[in-house]
Scaffold this motif. Structure first.
Motif, PDB file in Angstrom:
ATOM      1  N   SER A   7     -15.299 -14.516   3.465  1.00  0.00           N
ATOM      2  CA  SER A   7     -15.742 -13.333   2.729  1.00  0.00           C
ATOM      3  C   SER A   7     -14.644 -12.276   2.682  1.00  0.00           C
ATOM      4  O   SER A   7     -14.468 -11.593   1.665  1.00  0.00           O
ATOM      5  N   GLY A   8     -13.908 -12.127   3.774  1.00  0.00           N
ATOM      6  CA  GLY A   8     -12.807 -11.177   3.782  1.00  0.00           C
ATOM      7  C   GLY A   8     -11.735 -11.543   2.781  1.00  0.00           C
ATOM      8  O   GLY A   8     -11.142 -10.665   2.122  1.00  0.00           O
ATOM      9  N   VAL A   9     -11.473 -12.832   2.651  1.00  0.00           N
ATOM     10  CA  VAL A   9     -10.475 -13.292   1.679  1.00  0.00           C
ATOM     11  C   VAL A   9     -10.926 -12.970   0.260  1.00  0.00           C
ATOM     12  O   VAL A   9     -10.132 -12.527  -0.589  1.00  0.00           O
ATOM     13  N   MET A  10     -12.217 -13.177  -0.025  1.00  0.00           N
ATOM     14  CA  MET A  10     -12.728 -12.884  -1.360  1.00  0.00           C
ATOM     15  C   MET A  10     -12.615 -11.397  -1.684  1.00  0.00           C
ATOM     16  O   MET A  10     -12.259 -11.001  -2.796  1.00  0.00           O
ATOM     17  N   ALA A  11     -12.925 -10.544  -0.697  1.00  0.00           N
ATOM     18  CA  ALA A  11     -12.797  -9.104  -0.907  1.00  0.00           C
ATOM     19  C   ALA A  11     -11.340  -8.719  -1.129  1.00  0.00           C
ATOM     20  O   ALA A  11     -11.026  -7.869  -1.973  1.00  0.00           O
ATOM     21  N   ALA A  12     -10.434  -9.348  -0.389  1.00  0.00           N
ATOM     22  CA  ALA A  12      -9.008  -9.042  -0.536  1.00  0.00           C
ATOM     23  C   ALA A  12      -8.485  -9.451  -1.901  1.00  0.00           C
ATOM     24  O   ALA A  12      -7.635  -8.770  -2.489  1.00  0.00           O
ATOM     25  N   ALA A  13      -8.988 -10.575  -2.425  1.00  0.00           N
ATOM     26  CA  ALA A  13      -8.555 -11.015  -3.750  1.00  0.00           C
ATOM     27  C   ALA A  13      -8.953  -9.995  -4.812  1.00  0.00           C
ATOM     28  O   ALA A  13      -8.185  -9.693  -5.731  1.00  0.00           O
ATOM     29  N   ARG A  14     -10.146  -9.436  -4.674  1.00  0.00           N
ATOM     30  CA  ARG A  14     -10.585  -8.403  -5.626  1.00  0.00           C
ATOM     31  C   ARG A  14      -9.777  -7.121  -5.445  1.00  0.00           C
ATOM     32  O   ARG A  14      -9.431  -6.447  -6.421  1.00  0.00           O
ATOM     33  N   LEU A  15      -9.509  -6.758  -4.199  1.00  0.00           N
ATOM     34  CA  LEU A  15      -8.685  -5.576  -3.945  1.00  0.00           C
ATOM     35  C   LEU A  15      -7.322  -5.721  -4.595  1.00  0.00           C
ATOM     36  O   LEU A  15      -6.797  -4.775  -5.202  1.00  0.00           O
ATOM     37  N   ALA A  16      -6.731  -6.911  -4.475  1.00  0.00           N
ATOM     38  CA  ALA A  16      -5.403  -7.140  -5.033  1.00  0.00           C
ATOM     39  C   ALA A  16      -5.403  -6.948  -6.541  1.00  0.00           C
ATOM     40  O   ALA A  16      -4.479  -6.360  -7.109  1.00  0.00           O
ATOM     41  N   GLN A  17      -6.451  -7.430  -7.204  1.00  0.00           N
ATOM     42  CA  GLN A  17      -6.546  -7.241  -8.651  1.00  0.00           C
ATOM     43  C   GLN A  17      -6.630  -5.763  -9.009  1.00  0.00           C
ATOM     44  O   GLN A  17      -5.952  -5.288  -9.922  1.00  0.00           O
ATOM     45  N   ALA A  18      -7.458  -5.018  -8.277  1.00  0.00           N
ATOM     46  CA  ALA A  18      -7.628  -3.594  -8.563  1.00  0.00           C
ATOM     47  C   ALA A  18      -6.359  -2.811  -8.279  1.00  0.00           C
ATOM     48  O   ALA A  18      -6.060  -1.819  -8.953  1.00  0.00           O
ATOM     49  N   ALA A  19      -5.590  -3.253  -7.268  1.00  0.00           N
ATOM     50  CA  ALA A  19      -4.357  -2.557  -6.893  1.00  0.00           C
ATOM     51  C   ALA A  19      -3.136  -3.114  -7.604  1.00  0.00           C
ATOM     52  O   ALA A  19      -2.008  -2.714  -7.305  1.00  0.00           O
ATOM     53  N   ASP A  20      -3.354  -4.064  -8.531  1.00  0.00           N
ATOM     54  CA  ASP A  20      -2.274  -4.676  -9.311  1.00  0.00           C
ATOM     55  C   ASP A  20      -1.240  -5.353  -8.415  1.00  0.00           C
ATOM     56  O   ASP A  20      -0.033  -5.196  -8.582  1.00  0.00           O
ATOM     57  N   VAL A  21      -1.740  -6.106  -7.432  1.00  0.00           N
ATOM     58  CA  VAL A  21      -0.890  -6.901  -6.549  1.00  0.00           C
ATOM     59  C   VAL A  21      -1.150  -8.368  -6.868  1.00  0.00           C
ATOM     60  O   VAL A  21      -2.284  -8.836  -6.772  1.00  0.00           O
ATOM     61  N   LYS A  22      -0.115  -9.104  -7.252  1.00  0.00           N
ATOM     62  CA  LYS A  22      -0.304 -10.460  -7.775  1.00  0.00           C
ATOM     63  C   LYS A  22      -0.583 -11.494  -6.691  1.00  0.00           C
ATOM     64  O   LYS A  22      -1.466 -12.337  -6.828  1.00  0.00           O
ATOM     65  N   SER A  23       0.180 -11.452  -5.601  1.00  0.00           N
ATOM     66  CA  SER A  23       0.099 -12.499  -4.579  1.00  0.00           C
ATOM     67  C   SER A  23      -0.058 -11.851  -3.209  1.00  0.00           C
ATOM     68  O   SER A  23       0.720 -10.974  -2.836  1.00  0.00           O
ATOM     69  N   ILE A  24      -1.070 -12.295  -2.458  1.00  0.00           N
ATOM     70  CA  ILE A  24      -1.335 -11.702  -1.150  1.00  0.00           C
ATOM     71  C   ILE A  24      -1.518 -12.769  -0.079  1.00  0.00           C
ATOM     72  O   ILE A  24      -1.923 -13.897  -0.357  1.00  0.00           O
ATOM     73  N   ILE A  25      -1.220 -12.370   1.147  1.00  0.00           N
ATOM     74  CA  ILE A  25      -1.586 -13.123   2.341  1.00  0.00           C
ATOM     75  C   ILE A  25      -2.585 -12.255   3.092  1.00  0.00           C
ATOM     76  O   ILE A  25      -2.272 -11.115   3.448  1.00  0.00           O
ATOM     77  N   THR A  26      -3.791 -12.740   3.287  1.00  0.00           N
ATOM     78  CA  THR A  26      -4.759 -11.961   4.049  1.00  0.00           C
ATOM     79  C   THR A  26      -4.510 -12.173   5.541  1.00  0.00           C
ATOM     80  O   THR A  26      -4.106 -13.256   5.976  1.00  0.00           O
ATOM     81  N   PHE A  27      -4.773 -11.121   6.325  1.00  0.00           N
ATOM     82  CA  PHE A  27      -4.539 -11.158   7.769  1.00  0.00           C
ATOM     83  C   PHE A  27      -5.754 -10.553   8.448  1.00  0.00           C
ATOM     84  O   PHE A  27      -5.930  -9.345   8.473  1.00  0.00           O
ATOM     85  N   ASP A  28      -6.613 -11.416   8.951  1.00  0.00           N
ATOM     86  CA  ASP A  28      -7.880 -11.017   9.562  1.00  0.00           C
ATOM     87  C   ASP A  28      -7.736 -11.127  11.077  1.00  0.00           C
ATOM     88  O   ASP A  28      -7.740 -12.223  11.629  1.00  0.00           O
TER      89      ASP A  28
END
Length: 423
Positions: A7-28
């Motif tokens: 679930s954290g990864v899914m939220a981070a993917a949406r955050l990245a879109q809103a913040a205009d960040v193309k590629s992310i590594i989530t760190f939980d």
């Protein structure tokens, strides 16, 4: 499966879109372990096989990888005099020594406390007081076992423990990304969990990541992801044959059948009016290979040449070469139907002054010495405010540590963007 980290990864993917960040590594990073996952272009990477409790599971899941310790991981010295962190955890009970619940062995959270990263009077917004003296005493005992004595013995032991922790995390991160043909330097790190923002700058610096994006409510980020997650189901069909025009046409027929199955399933779930999309793919390989690659197929992949080219590109991305002389084989056809959940609107914050004033200062131990760091209240930051490290940014559910050589900027949605200064 593994719904909390996923679930954290899914939220981070949406955050990245809103913040205009193309590629992310989530760190939980929570109390027991630290996990990473990759998301690109707003989509989390999936794995088709995983292990749950030691049992194999053949099911598409968000590809989350454990890479190291959590805030409750115990700091100890082995029989050879080597400093170790984890895998044992203090858990919530008794917890780290500083919790005052009977814990005798220092944990990573005790290290944060001894180094000045977190305020003993401000934990959980001040609702829980931490015993800094007990943490220092336990770490000083660890320090004596590895020859660290004197007034700063506890701080040196704590810094050494975090160095061990961070090096182990970076090593696992490199291995995990290298197996996918990815370079950490081309990604932004998105930390969450209670300890994620506290440790994120350390990991970014160790792993050569130049940007960190911290969400406003990092400690409860997984809950946000669960509430906002799309509804998804995957459909598969075995179709083992060489890729040619006949099999390409058959694959399109199978895709259409799977689309119909997916739409019918979504309707039965009571979501007939929900916006939906389809994600297409196939498992493919060169003839004679013992493994297959999962390849995304867009709307343009409709004939043998375009399907093979999609496979060549993915093989080249991961392994560095393509073999156009060898026949390409099709294994499994995959289609995911996604019922799109409406975005949860995140309110914008007011504009700031650009240069906020700290609410105080605190000594921070870094590089074997104490330095003065400004302490900021995250809720008081406005859009456009910028802070230069070393600094500490506090909020109820976590603390962000900003190292020297880095700066932090708040955007209109309240995200913190940490960036390394040009050398």
């Amino acid at each position: 499966m593994l719904s909390g980290p996923a679930s954290g990864v899914m939220a981070a993917a949406r955050l990245a879109q809103a913040a205009d960040v193309k590629s992310i590594i989530t760190f939980d990073m929570g109390g027991t372990s630290s996990d990473i996952a990759v998301a690109q272009a707003g989509s989390a990477e999936l794995a088709t096989r995983t292990d749950i409790g030691g049992l194999p599971l053949v099911l598409p899941v968000v590809d989350v990888s454990a890479i190291g310790a959590g805030g409750g991981s115990i700091v100890w010295v082995d029989a050879h005099g080597l400093l170790k962190v984890g895998p044992q955890s203090a858990g919530a009970m008794p917890g780290p020594v500083s919790y005052g619940r009977g814990g005798k062995q220092p944990a990573v959270t005790d290290c944060y406390l001894a180094l000045g990263y977190i305020d003993p009077a401000g934990f959980l917004g001040g609702r829980m007081k931490l015993d800094i003296d007990a943490a220092r005493a336990a770490l000083a005992d660890v320090g004596r076992h590895i020859g660290l004595t004197g007034d700063d013995g506890a701080a040196l032991a704590a810094e050494g423990a975090l160095a061990v922790t961070t090096a182990g995390m970076a090593t696992e991160l490199y291995k995990t990304l290298a197996s996918r043909g990815l370079d950490p330097a081309s990604f932004a790190l998105v930390p969450f969990g209670g300890a994620g923002p506290t440790h994120a700058n350390l990991l970014a610096e160790e792993a050569g990541i130049g940007r960190v994006v911290i969400p406003p409510a990092a400690g409860t980020f997984c809950a946000l992801g669960a509430a906002a997650a799309d509804l998804r189901r995957d459909f598969v069909r075995s179709l083992r044959r060489a890729v040619d025009e006949t099999s390409a046409a058959l694959m399109l027929e199978v895709m259409k059948e799977l689309e119909d199955e997916g739409s019918a399933w979504l309707d039965r779930e009571g979501n007939a009016d929900q916006t939906r999309r389809f994600e297409r793919g196939a498992d493919m390989r060169y003839a004679g290979q013992a493994y297959e690659l999962r390849v995304k197929l867009d709307e343009n992949a409709r004939d043998a040449a375009s399907i093979c080219e999609a496979f060549h590109l993915e093989h080249e991305r991961i392994y560095g070469f393509r073999d156009t002389e060898t026949e390409v084989e099709l294994g499994t056809v995959r289609l995911a139907v996604v019922g799109v959940t409406e975005n949860i609107t995140q309110p914008e914050i007011a504009a700031g002054t650009g240069a906020p004033s700290p609410k105080g200062e605190r000594p921070l131990f870094r590089g074997g010495k104490w330095v003065s760091a400004g302490v900021y209240d995250r809720s008081a930051l406005g859009a456009g405010d910028r802070i230069t490290g070393p600094a500490i940014i506090e909020q109820d559910d976590t603390t962000t540590v900003l190292l020297s050589g880095w700066s932090a900027r708040a955007d209109a949605l309240g995200n913190l963007h940490l960036e390394r200064h040009a050398q």
